[in-house]
Design a protein around this motif. Structure first.
Motif, PDB file in Angstrom:
ATOM      1  N   SER A 144       0.813  -1.211   0.000  1.00 18.20           N
ATOM      2  CA  SER A 144       0.000   0.000   0.000  1.00 18.20           C
ATOM      3  C   SER A 144       0.848   1.263   0.000  1.00 18.20           C
ATOM      4  CB  SER A 144      -0.996   0.013   1.163  1.00 18.20           C
ATOM      5  OG  SER A 144      -0.334   0.088   2.394  1.00 18.20           O
ATOM      6  N   ALA A 145       2.092   1.175   0.400  1.00 16.16           N
ATOM      7  CA  ALA A 145       2.978   2.333   0.294  1.00 16.16           C
ATOM      8  C   ALA A 145       3.187   2.669  -1.183  1.00 16.16           C
ATOM      9  CB  ALA A 145       4.311   2.060   0.982  1.00 16.16           C
ATOM     10  N   VAL A 146       3.340   1.640  -1.998  1.00 15.86           N
ATOM     11  CA  VAL A 146       3.471   1.837  -3.444  1.00 15.86           C
ATOM     12  C   VAL A 146       2.208   2.507  -3.981  1.00 15.86           C
ATOM     13  CG1 VAL A 146       3.706   0.685  -5.680  1.00 15.86           C
ATOM     14  CG2 VAL A 146       4.999  -0.156  -3.711  1.00 15.86           C
ATOM     15  N   LEU A 147       1.052   1.999  -3.600  1.00 17.41           N
ATOM     16  CA  LEU A 147      -0.219   2.548  -4.086  1.00 17.41           C
ATOM     17  C   LEU A 147      -0.414   3.991  -3.647  1.00 17.41           C
ATOM     18  CD1 LEU A 147      -2.535  -0.543  -3.465  1.00 17.41           C
ATOM     19  CD2 LEU A 147      -1.455   0.179  -5.612  1.00 17.41           C
ATOM     20  N   THR A 148      -0.028   4.309  -2.422  1.00 20.84           N
ATOM     21  CA  THR A 148      -0.174   5.672  -1.925  1.00 20.84           C
ATOM     22  C   THR A 148       0.701   6.630  -2.721  1.00 20.84           C
ATOM     23  OG1 THR A 148      -0.673   4.847   0.298  1.00 20.84           O
ATOM     24  CG2 THR A 148      -0.004   7.148   0.126  1.00 20.84           C
ATOM     25  N   VAL A 149       1.954   6.248  -2.966  1.00 14.82           N
ATOM     26  CA  VAL A 149       2.851   7.109  -3.739  1.00 14.82           C
ATOM     27  C   VAL A 149       2.361   7.232  -5.179  1.00 14.82           C
ATOM     28  CG1 VAL A 149       5.198   7.392  -4.625  1.00 14.82           C
ATOM     29  CG2 VAL A 149       4.833   6.712  -2.250  1.00 14.82           C
ATOM     30  N   LYS A 150       1.915   6.138  -5.787  1.00 17.19           N
ATOM     31  CA  LYS A 150       1.390   6.208  -7.157  1.00 17.19           C
ATOM     32  C   LYS A 150       0.193   7.146  -7.237  1.00 17.19           C
ATOM     33  CE  LYS A 150       2.992   1.879  -9.171  1.00 17.19           C
ATOM     34  NZ  LYS A 150       2.597   0.621  -9.836  1.00 17.19           N
ATOM     35  N   ALA A 151      -0.676   7.115  -6.234  1.00 19.50           N
ATOM     36  CA  ALA A 151      -1.834   8.015  -6.219  1.00 19.50           C
ATOM     37  C   ALA A 151      -1.387   9.470  -6.119  1.00 19.50           C
ATOM     38  CB  ALA A 151      -2.768   7.659  -5.062  1.00 19.50           C
ATOM     39  N   LEU A 152      -0.399   9.747  -5.278  1.00 21.20           N
ATOM     40  CA  LEU A 152       0.117  11.115  -5.158  1.00 21.20           C
ATOM     41  C   LEU A 152       0.738  11.584  -6.467  1.00 21.20           C
ATOM     42  CD1 LEU A 152       1.728  10.964  -1.614  1.00 21.20           C
ATOM     43  CD2 LEU A 152      -0.123  12.497  -2.336  1.00 21.20           C
ATOM     44  N   LEU A 153       1.481  10.714  -7.125  1.00 22.87           N
ATOM     45  CA  LEU A 153       2.095  11.077  -8.401  1.00 22.87           C
ATOM     46  C   LEU A 153       1.021  11.324  -9.465  1.00 22.87           C
ATOM     47  CD1 LEU A 153       5.098   8.587  -8.394  1.00 22.87           C
ATOM     48  CD2 LEU A 153       5.248  11.095  -8.264  1.00 22.87           C
ATOM     49  N   ALA A 154      -0.048  10.541  -9.445  1.00 26.62           N
ATOM     50  CA  ALA A 154      -1.124  10.706 -10.423  1.00 26.62           C
ATOM     51  C   ALA A 154      -1.874  12.017 -10.213  1.00 26.62           C
ATOM     52  CB  ALA A 154      -2.089   9.524 -10.354  1.00 26.62           C
ATOM     53  N   GLU A 155      -2.019  12.424  -8.950  1.00 22.08           N
ATOM     54  CA  GLU A 155      -2.700  13.687  -8.660  1.00 22.08           C
ATOM     55  C   GLU A 155      -1.918  14.856  -9.241  1.00 22.08           C
ATOM     56  OE1 GLU A 155      -3.467  13.929  -4.457  1.00 22.08           O
ATOM     57  OE2 GLU A 155      -4.529  12.022  -4.481  1.00 22.08           O
TER      58      GLU A 155
END
Length: 150
Positions: free
Chosen positions: A91-102
């Motif tokens: 989920s750390a990967v998913l959280t960072v990917k979401a921040l990058l997508a924003e």
């Protein structure tokens, strides 16, 4: 140590112009992120080290990941040369990917680096401290997958 205190634990080199690549360590645990940052600083040796900030756990000190703590840490280490973000698990990967997508929460030039958490952090910090650009820092961290222990 609380997760908020860990996120503010930044060490940085000094100098004119853009600073070195910054490094953010995202773990589900503030203690783990802080310990890996301290280990990397110790193993990287003396001199001016690139900035590295742990972003572990949740704002209330629990286990998990926090977009807020990650964004704060990334802004704290951003010297204009990019930010390498290393993560521990799922989920750390998913959280960072979401921040990058924003696209607006992290500094320009922030990048998720696919690397082992501990070995990759040491390689990233050594490379960033030697003046490597974001591509070189990411490559050094990723190459740590090849370190054999047998």
């Amino acid at each position: 140590m609380s997760a908020e205190a860990g996120a503010g634990d930044v060490s940085a080199g000094a100098g004119p112009g853009p600073g070195p690549v910054g490094i953010v360590l995202v773990s589900h645990s503030a203690a783990v992120a802080t310990a890996v940052a301290e280990l990397a600083r110790g193993l990287a040796g003396g001199g001016d080290l690139a900035p590295v900030a742990p972003a572990g756990g949740t704002p209330d000190g629990g286990l998990g990941t926090s977009s807020e703590l990650i964004a704060e840490a990334a802004k704290a280490v951003d010297g204009g040369a990019g930010v390498a973000i290393l993560v521990d698990l799922g989920s750390a990967v998913l959280t960072v990917k979401a921040l990058l997508a924003e696209g607006d929460e992290l500094p320009e030039g922030a990048r998720l680096v696919d690397a082992p958490f501990v070995e990759g952090t040491v390689a990233a910090l050594v490379t960033a401290s030697a003046g490597g650009d974001l591509d070189a820092v990411a490559a050094a961290a990723s190459e740590a997958y090849a370190y054999r222990k047998e």
